[in-house]
Design a protein around this motif. Structure first.
Motif, short mmCIF file in Angstrom:
data_model
loop_
_atom_site.label_atom_id
_atom_site.label_comp_id
_atom_site.label_asym_id
_atom_site.label_seq_id
_atom_site.Cartn_x
_atom_site.Cartn_y
_atom_site.Cartn_z
N GLN A 1 0.83 -1.20 0.00
CA GLN A 1 0.00 0.00 0.00
C GLN A 1 0.87 1.26 0.00
OE1 GLN A 1 -3.00 0.10 3.02
NE2 GLN A 1 -3.60 2.17 2.56
N GLU A 2 1.99 1.23 0.73
CA GLU A 2 2.87 2.39 0.78
C GLU A 2 3.52 2.63 -0.58
OE1 GLU A 2 2.75 4.46 3.30
OE2 GLU A 2 1.37 3.05 4.23
N ARG B 1 2.18 1.95 -3.40
CA ARG B 1 1.11 2.55 -4.22
C ARG B 1 0.97 4.04 -3.94
NH1 ARG B 1 -1.96 -2.27 -2.55
NH2 ARG B 1 -1.71 -3.80 -4.20
N LYS B 2 1.06 4.41 -2.67
CA LYS B 2 0.98 5.83 -2.30
C LYS B 2 2.13 6.63 -2.92
CE LYS B 2 -1.30 5.31 2.18
NZ LYS B 2 -1.12 5.49 3.63
N GLU C 1 1.03 -2.72 -11.30
CA GLU C 1 1.08 -3.57 -10.10
C GLU C 1 2.25 -4.53 -10.20
OE1 GLU C 1 -0.78 -3.83 -7.09
OE2 GLU C 1 -1.34 -1.81 -7.73
#
Length: 96
Positions: free
Chosen positions: A2-3, A5-6, A17
Motif C-alpha cells: 500500500q505504501e 502505491r501511495k 502492479e
C-alpha cells in the motif's frame, strides 16, 4: 504494498502492479541483504572492505558489539563539541 502505491501515486509514475511487486521484492530486507552490497570502508574505517556490510539484523542493542571504545570516545568528543550551548542532549550508554 500500500505504501508503494501511495508513493507511485504521489510521484505520478504510474507504475503497474507488476512493477510495484518487483520493487517490493527488490527492496525487501532479505533481498537487499543477500546482495551484500558494500559501503566505502572510508566511512567505517575497516581494513577489509568485506567487513563493511550496510544491512544489519536490526536487533535492539546489537550496535554495541561493533561500537569500539575508540569510536565511543570520538562520539563523546563530537557530542561535547557540537551540542555545547544548546538545549539538545544525546544520552546513550555502551556499557548497559
Amino acid at each position: 504494498m500500500q505504501e508503494l502505491r501511495k508513493i507511485n501515486e504521489f510521484l505520478g509514475t504510474r507504475l503497474s502492479e507488476e512493477k510495484l511487486e518487483a520493487i517490493k521484492r527488490y527492496t525487501s530486507f532479505s533481498s537487499m541483504k543477500s546482495r551484500k552490497e558494500l559501503l566505502s570502508d572510508d566511512l567505517f574505517k575497516k581494513e577489509e572492505p568485506k567487513e563493511v556490510v550496510f544491512f544489519r539484523k536490526g536487533i535492539v542493542g546489537d550496535w554495541k558489539k561493533n561500537f569500539l571504545p575508540e569510536l565511543q570516545a570520538e562520539m563523546d568528543q563530537w557530542i561535547k563539541k557540537n551540542l555545547t550551548g544548546t538545549d539538545l542532549s544525546l544520552s546513550w550508554a555502551l556499557a548497559e
